[in-house]
Design a protein around this motif. Sequence first.
Motif, mmCIF file in Angstrom:
data_model
loop_
_atom_site.group_PDB
_atom_site.id
_atom_site.type_symbol
_atom_site.label_atom_id
_atom_site.label_comp_id
_atom_site.label_asym_id
_atom_site.label_seq_id
_atom_site.Cartn_x
_atom_site.Cartn_y
_atom_site.Cartn_z
ATOM 1 N N UNK A 174 4.206 14.418 5.922
ATOM 2 C CA UNK A 174 3.272 14.936 6.928
ATOM 3 C C UNK A 174 3.800 14.676 8.336
ATOM 4 N N UNK A 175 4.314 13.470 8.564
ATOM 5 C CA UNK A 175 4.853 13.130 9.883
ATOM 6 C C UNK A 175 6.079 13.973 10.204
ATOM 7 N N UNK A 221 -2.200 17.475 5.937
ATOM 8 C CA UNK A 221 -2.814 16.379 5.198
ATOM 9 C C UNK A 221 -1.860 15.191 5.169
ATOM 10 N N UNK A 222 -2.386 14.010 5.468
ATOM 11 C CA UNK A 222 -1.525 12.834 5.623
ATOM 12 C C UNK A 222 -2.046 11.621 4.859
ATOM 13 N N UNK A 273 1.439 18.005 0.012
ATOM 14 C CA UNK A 273 0.677 18.038 1.257
ATOM 15 C C UNK A 273 0.346 19.489 1.576
ATOM 16 N N UNK A 274 -0.643 19.684 2.422
ATOM 17 C CA UNK A 274 -1.006 21.025 2.871
ATOM 18 C C UNK A 274 -0.877 21.132 4.385
ATOM 19 N N UNK A 275 -0.451 22.311 4.822
ATOM 20 C CA UNK A 275 -0.411 22.668 6.232
ATOM 21 C C UNK A 275 -1.444 23.758 6.451
ATOM 22 N N UNK A 289 -2.710 15.074 12.200
ATOM 23 C CA UNK A 289 -2.731 14.530 10.845
ATOM 24 C C UNK A 289 -4.172 14.448 10.356
ATOM 25 N N UNK A 290 -4.395 14.947 9.157
ATOM 26 C CA UNK A 290 -5.747 15.026 8.590
ATOM 27 C C UNK A 290 -5.871 14.059 7.413
#
Length: 275
Positions: A102-103, A70-71, A142-144, A116-117
Motif C-alpha cells: 500500500x505504501x 487499503x493498508x 490490496x485494493x486501489x 491509506x485506508x
Amino acid sequence: MNLNDLQNISDGFKRTQRMPVLFLGHGSPMNAIEENQFVQGFRKAALEIPKPNAILCISAHWYTDGTFVTAMDMPKTIHDFYGFPKALFDVQYPAPGSPELAKETAELLFPVDVEEDHSWGLDHGAWSVIKHMYPDADIPVIQLSIDHTKPPQYHYDLAKRLNKLREKGILIIGSGNIVHNLRLIDWKNINTVGAGWDWAVEAREKTNNWLLDGNFQNIIDYQKQGTFLQYAVPTPDHYLPLLYTLGLKDQSEELALFNDELIGGSLSMTSVRIG
C-alpha cells in the motif's frame, strides 16, 4: 517518508519475472459460489501465469471521492450486495493485506494524494474472482479505489505509474464489466450465455476490435463513440477498471481476450490478459 523508508518498502518485493496484467469481467456476485465457464476461465488464467507475490485490484465497487489504498494487515470480506442467497453472504476470503505494498503504491502515484485506508477491505469485485484464482487465500491483496471525479484519460494515465510493480511479482487486476447495464437486463435470459441486445452485441464487437487492434484511444473516449456505448456504459464505474489494465500495456506485449461472452442481454463477461 524518507529514502530509507522507501528502500525498506522496495526490498519487500524483489525484482521478478514481469507479471501479466488482467481485466476480469466479474459479472454477478453469484459467480463466487457457482460453477460455470466463467469461473473456470478465471482459474485457467491463474494457472497460465506465475504465482504472484501480491495482488493489487482496482474494483468497480470501490468508487470514491479521491484516491485510497487499503493498508490493513487483514482486510475484511465485504458483502456489498443484497437480495442474494445466504450461502453467498457466508463466503469469507481471508487473504492478508499488505501495508508495505500500500505504501509503495501510494509513493508510485505521487503527486496524486493517495490516502491509506483501514476500514474498507475486499469488496466482491475483488474477492468473488480472486477466490477462484487463488482459493487458499495465501496471497496478500490490496485494493486501489477509483476517483469518480476524474475523467477516463486520467485513469488510463495514472495506471502507467504502477508499471514498476509488475517487475516485483505484483499481479494487477482490473475488475468490472465492459458492457454493464443493470436497468436493461433481459431477465428471461439472465443465465443465457450469448444473449445480448443489439446494442450490446455492437458494443462487444467494437470494443473487442479496438482492444485487439490496440486502438485504446477509442476505448478511453467511449463517450464519443455512439449510442451503443452509451447504453453499454450508462455509468463509468464498471468500465474504468479496464483502463487501468490497458494503461499498463507496453507496445511489445500481446493482448488476448477470454470469457468473451454476453449474458443476460446487457452484460459482458469479456476479460483481458496483457503479457
